[in-house]
Scaffold this active site. Structure first.
Site, PDB file in Angstrom:
ATOM      1  N   GLY A 235     -15.192  -8.773 -11.460  1.00 18.35           N
ATOM      2  CA  GLY A 235     -15.072  -8.804 -10.032  1.00 18.35           C
ATOM      3  C   GLY A 235     -16.490  -8.294  -9.225  1.00 18.35           C
ATOM      4  O   GLY A 235     -17.162  -7.517  -9.974  1.00 18.35           O
TER       5      GLY A 235
ATOM      6  N   LYS B 100     -13.103  -4.646   3.682  1.00 17.37           N
ATOM      7  CA  LYS B 100     -13.906  -3.065   3.469  1.00 17.37           C
ATOM      8  C   LYS B 100     -15.442  -3.545   3.630  1.00 17.37           C
ATOM      9  O   LYS B 100     -16.073  -2.717   4.073  1.00 17.37           O
ATOM     10  CB  LYS B 100     -13.862  -2.854   1.873  1.00 17.37           C
ATOM     11  CG  LYS B 100     -12.705  -2.163   1.546  1.00 17.37           C
ATOM     12  CD  LYS B 100     -12.652  -1.629   0.190  1.00 17.37           C
ATOM     13  CE  LYS B 100     -11.297  -1.001  -0.236  1.00 17.37           C
ATOM     14  NZ  LYS B 100     -11.054  -0.448  -1.546  1.00 17.37           N
TER      15      LYS B 100
ATOM     16  N   THR C 156      -8.421  -1.594   3.216  1.00 16.70           N
ATOM     17  CA  THR C 156      -8.406  -2.264   1.697  1.00 16.70           C
ATOM     18  C   THR C 156      -8.590  -3.614   2.161  1.00 16.70           C
ATOM     19  O   THR C 156      -8.948  -4.313   2.905  1.00 16.70           O
ATOM     20  CB  THR C 156      -6.660  -1.782   1.399  1.00 16.70           C
ATOM     21  OG1 THR C 156      -7.042  -2.369   0.020  1.00 16.70           O
ATOM     22  CG2 THR C 156      -5.658  -2.570   1.947  1.00 16.70           C
TER      23      THR C 156
ATOM     24  N   TYR D  73      -2.693  -0.909  -8.657  1.00 20.04           N
ATOM     25  CA  TYR D  73      -1.808   0.210  -8.892  1.00 20.04           C
ATOM     26  C   TYR D  73      -0.385  -0.220  -8.442  1.00 20.04           C
ATOM     27  O   TYR D  73      -0.161  -1.243  -7.823  1.00 20.04           O
ATOM     28  CB  TYR D  73      -1.969   1.512  -8.216  1.00 20.04           C
ATOM     29  CG  TYR D  73      -2.150   1.507  -6.937  1.00 20.04           C
ATOM     30  CD1 TYR D  73      -3.282   0.971  -6.042  1.00 20.04           C
ATOM     31  CD2 TYR D  73      -0.879   1.447  -6.067  1.00 20.04           C
ATOM     32  CE1 TYR D  73      -3.333   0.899  -4.814  1.00 20.04           C
ATOM     33  CE2 TYR D  73      -0.945   1.183  -4.716  1.00 20.04           C
ATOM     34  CZ  TYR D  73      -2.115   1.209  -4.028  1.00 20.04           C
ATOM     35  OH  TYR D  73      -2.146   0.852  -2.583  1.00 20.04           O
TER      36      TYR D  73
ATOM     37  N   SER E  91      -0.430   4.270   0.671  1.00 21.49           N
ATOM     38  CA  SER E  91      -1.235   5.145   1.569  1.00 21.49           C
ATOM     39  C   SER E  91      -0.361   5.788   2.552  1.00 21.49           C
ATOM     40  O   SER E  91      -0.489   6.931   2.775  1.00 21.49           O
ATOM     41  CB  SER E  91      -2.398   4.568   2.163  1.00 21.49           C
ATOM     42  OG  SER E  91      -3.491   4.321   1.028  1.00 21.49           O
TER      43      SER E  91
ATOM     44  N   GLY F  48     -16.627  -7.994  -5.786  1.00 25.22           N
ATOM     45  CA  GLY F  48     -16.142  -7.759  -4.195  1.00 25.22           C
ATOM     46  C   GLY F  48     -16.677  -6.434  -3.859  1.00 25.22           C
ATOM     47  O   GLY F  48     -17.501  -5.595  -4.292  1.00 25.22           O
ATOM     48  N   GLY F  49     -15.861  -5.886  -2.762  1.00 28.37           N
ATOM     49  CA  GLY F  49     -16.304  -4.424  -2.238  1.00 28.37           C
ATOM     50  C   GLY F  49     -16.201  -3.213  -3.275  1.00 28.37           C
ATOM     51  O   GLY F  49     -16.917  -2.387  -3.291  1.00 28.37           O
TER      52      GLY F  49
ATOM     53  N   ASN G 245     -14.077   2.310   3.125  1.00 36.76           N
ATOM     54  CA  ASN G 245     -12.627   2.124   3.100  1.00 36.76           C
ATOM     55  C   ASN G 245     -12.004   3.270   3.725  1.00 36.76           C
ATOM     56  O   ASN G 245     -10.887   3.417   3.763  1.00 36.76           O
ATOM     57  CB  ASN G 245     -12.500   2.534   1.371  1.00 36.76           C
ATOM     58  CG  ASN G 245     -12.346   4.133   1.245  1.00 36.76           C
ATOM     59  OD1 ASN G 245     -13.532   4.548   1.364  1.00 36.76           O
ATOM     60  ND2 ASN G 245     -11.605   4.263   0.398  1.00 36.76           N
TER      61      ASN G 245
ATOM     62  N   SER H  49       0.684  -1.094  -0.272  1.00 36.72           N
ATOM     63  CA  SER H  49      -0.011  -0.050   0.089  1.00 36.72           C
ATOM     64  C   SER H  49       0.855   1.308  -0.164  1.00 36.72           C
ATOM     65  O   SER H  49       1.717   1.293   0.767  1.00 36.72           O
ATOM     66  CB  SER H  49      -0.916   0.030   1.193  1.00 36.72           C
ATOM     67  OG  SER H  49      -1.614   1.392   1.156  1.00 36.72           O
TER      68      SER H  49
HETATM   69  P1  NDP Z   1     -12.523  -8.331  -2.515  1.00 40.01           P
HETATM   70  O1  NDP Z   1     -11.740  -9.276  -1.797  1.00 40.01           O
HETATM   71  O2  NDP Z   1     -13.884  -7.697  -1.886  1.00 40.01           O
HETATM   72  O3  NDP Z   1     -12.970  -8.791  -3.989  1.00 40.01           O
HETATM   73  C1  NDP Z   1     -12.060  -9.566  -4.837  1.00 40.01           C
HETATM   74  C2  NDP Z   1     -12.766  -9.825  -5.918  1.00 40.01           C
HETATM   75  O4  NDP Z   1     -11.791 -10.424  -6.856  1.00 40.01           O
HETATM   76  C3  NDP Z   1     -13.893 -11.026  -6.062  1.00 40.01           C
HETATM   77  O5  NDP Z   1     -14.858 -10.752  -6.919  1.00 40.01           O
HETATM   78  C4  NDP Z   1     -13.151 -12.240  -6.234  1.00 40.01           C
HETATM   79  O6  NDP Z   1     -13.967 -13.352  -6.994  1.00 40.01           O
HETATM   80  C5  NDP Z   1     -12.153 -11.662  -7.546  1.00 40.01           C
HETATM   81  N1  NDP Z   1     -10.923 -12.367  -7.414  1.00 40.01           N
HETATM   82  C6  NDP Z   1      -9.979 -12.829  -6.472  1.00 40.01           C
HETATM   83  N2  NDP Z   1      -9.044 -13.492  -7.176  1.00 40.01           N
HETATM   84  C7  NDP Z   1      -9.163 -13.739  -8.271  1.00 40.01           C
HETATM   85  C8  NDP Z   1      -8.797 -14.587  -9.219  1.00 40.01           C
HETATM   86  N3  NDP Z   1      -7.589 -15.205  -9.125  1.00 40.01           N
HETATM   87  N4  NDP Z   1      -9.248 -14.510 -10.693  1.00 40.01           N
HETATM   88  C9  NDP Z   1     -10.486 -13.924 -10.839  1.00 40.01           C
HETATM   89  N5  NDP Z   1     -11.159 -13.450  -9.826  1.00 40.01           N
HETATM   90  C10 NDP Z   1     -10.611 -13.111  -8.819  1.00 40.01           C
HETATM   91  O7  NDP Z   1     -11.609  -7.046  -3.051  1.00 40.01           O
HETATM   92  P2  NDP Z   1     -11.878  -5.496  -3.062  1.00 40.01           P
HETATM   93  O8  NDP Z   1     -13.140  -5.209  -4.026  1.00 40.01           O
HETATM   94  O9  NDP Z   1     -11.789  -4.615  -1.690  1.00 40.01           O
HETATM   95  O10 NDP Z   1     -10.366  -4.945  -3.885  1.00 40.01           O
HETATM   96  C11 NDP Z   1     -10.091  -5.537  -5.380  1.00 40.01           C
HETATM   97  C12 NDP Z   1      -9.035  -5.186  -5.884  1.00 40.01           C
HETATM   98  O11 NDP Z   1      -9.154  -3.491  -6.125  1.00 40.01           O
HETATM   99  C13 NDP Z   1      -7.522  -5.100  -4.968  1.00 40.01           C
HETATM  100  O12 NDP Z   1      -6.587  -5.560  -5.820  1.00 40.01           O
HETATM  101  C14 NDP Z   1      -7.408  -3.948  -4.500  1.00 40.01           C
HETATM  102  O13 NDP Z   1      -6.154  -3.398  -4.417  1.00 40.01           O
HETATM  103  C15 NDP Z   1      -7.835  -2.782  -5.821  1.00 40.01           C
HETATM  104  N6  NDP Z   1      -8.208  -1.497  -5.263  1.00 40.01           N
HETATM  105  C16 NDP Z   1      -7.611  -0.186  -5.575  1.00 40.01           C
HETATM  106  C17 NDP Z   1      -7.899   0.704  -5.301  1.00 40.01           C
HETATM  107  C18 NDP Z   1      -7.283   2.008  -5.597  1.00 40.01           C
HETATM  108  O14 NDP Z   1      -7.392   3.093  -5.071  1.00 40.01           O
HETATM  109  N7  NDP Z   1      -6.513   1.896  -6.830  1.00 40.01           N
HETATM  110  C19 NDP Z   1      -9.039   0.917  -4.346  1.00 40.01           C
HETATM  111  C20 NDP Z   1      -9.883  -0.180  -3.724  1.00 40.01           C
HETATM  112  C21 NDP Z   1      -9.418  -1.386  -4.184  1.00 40.01           C
HETATM  113  P3  NDP Z   1     -14.567 -14.304  -6.069  1.00 40.01           P
HETATM  114  O15 NDP Z   1     -15.995 -13.865  -5.930  1.00 40.01           O
HETATM  115  O16 NDP Z   1     -15.004 -15.408  -7.217  1.00 40.01           O
HETATM  116  O17 NDP Z   1     -13.742 -14.640  -4.937  1.00 40.01           O
END
Ligand code: NDP
Length: 263
Positions: free
Chosen positions: A120, A63, A59, A208, A16, A122-123, A84, A14
């Site tokens: 994706g 979240k 992060t 990033y 941050s 997730g959060g 976040n 990170s």
């Molecule tokens: P979550 O853990 O909430 O969600 C992760 C998602 O990624 C899920 O949908 C999961 O799928 C999927 N996933 C994980 N591994 C794989 C894989 N090998 N192949 C395919 N899908 C996969 O994470 P967040 O939403 O909190 O964060 C996601 C990304 O965004 C992170 O890399 C984070 O660093 C980045 N981010 C960057 C920010 C920025 O400021 N630039 C701000 C916020 C986040 P499944 O449901 O199948 O498990």
């Protein structure tokens, strides 16, 4: 001195701490920002208060746990159930979401976006999709597993898993998966990713600090792309504003934070 931190697993990557410390140091704000490797999201609140924090960022993958840990959630975070940014307000944990507005800032240079495919569920995907829908954009979501797609179905998005994905034309494809963060995985099987990239104008990745395999492929295909750095800057400026509660000017925060990207 006020102390702030970022919670995550992993958290060593990170930026941050560097971003916020650059603002605090250069603007003579008496605070310091650390990082906390938190494995169990259920321990977020106790750890926050045990460390005596004034505020924090959260992060991957905590979240949604952060949303549940808060005494009160405000603004857009309440709508999406994803937090976040945490602020200690008189011993109460207040939650916010600055990711979505940070991302809107990041893609403002991409013109005429009407249709978006989000990879994706997730959060981050929840926050971005809800924000896109507020802008009346048409959003589809593709995720590895089915179980997380209900949220997006309820928002009336087209939803797909790898097995039922149908190729369509999109203006922008956004990778919000963590595939490529600490591995060299693509966010979906290569054949699907190739199809997606052959049918989009722009590509963005939330990750990033590295060219993910997804962005590498986009680059090879001469697609205009950006990584998550501007999103990071956008969410960071908004989070810092919440931390300092009006004691610093937004333009100053942004200028000093931007400098940290060149260090
Ligand atoms: P979550 O853990 O909430 O969600 C992760 C998602 O990624 C899920 O949908 C999961 O799928 C999927 N996933 C994980 N591994 C794989 C894989 N090998 N192949 C395919 N899908 C996969 O994470 P967040 O939403 O909190 O964060 C996601 C990304 O965004 C992170 O890399 C984070 O660093 C980045 N981010 C960057 C920010 C920025 O400021 N630039 C701000 C916020 C986040 P499944 O449901 O199948 O498990």
């Amino acid at each position: 001195m006020k102390i702030f931190s970022i919670f995550g697993d992993p958290v060593s990557h990170s930026l941050s701490p560097l971003m916020h410390n650059c603002v605090f140091k250069n603007l003579n704000y008496n605070a310091c920002y650390t990082r906390t490797h938190l494995i169990d999201g259920d321990k977020l609140k106790d750890t926050f208060f045990a460390l005596g924090l004034s505020g924090a960022n959260v992060t991957v993958p905590h979240k949604e746990a952060a949303f549940h840990a808060c005494d009160e959630v405000r603004g857009f975070a309440k709508k999406v159930g994803v937090v976040n940014t945490l602020v200690n307000e008189n011993g109460k944990l207040i939650g916010y979401n600055t990711d979505a507005d940070g991302f809107m800032y990041a893609i403002s240079e991409f013109k005429n976006i009407k249709t978006i495919l989000v990879l994706g569920a997730g959060g981050t995907a929840k926050a971005l999709v809800s924000r896109f829908l507020e802008e009346n954009l048409q959003v589809s979501v593709l995720n590895r597993s089915l179980s997380r797609l209900d949220y997006f179905k309820n928002l009336e998005c087209e939803t797909y898993t790898w097995s039922d994905f149908k190729t369509e034309q999109f203006d922008l494809v956004v990778n919000t998966t963590s595939a490529g963060l600490k591995d060299e995985n693509l966010p979906a099987p290569k054949k699907i990713v190739e199809n997606i990239l052959n049918n989009t104008k722009y590509v963005a990745d939330a990750i990033y600090g590295k060219l993910t395999p997804f962005l590498k492929l986009a680059k090879e295909k001469n697609i205009t792309y950006k990584d998550g750095a501007d999103m990071l800057l956008g969410q960071g400026v908004l989070a810092n504003e919440l931390f300092v509660q009006g004691e610093l000017q937004k333009e100053d925060i942004k200028r000093e934070m931007q400098k940290s990207f060149k260090l």
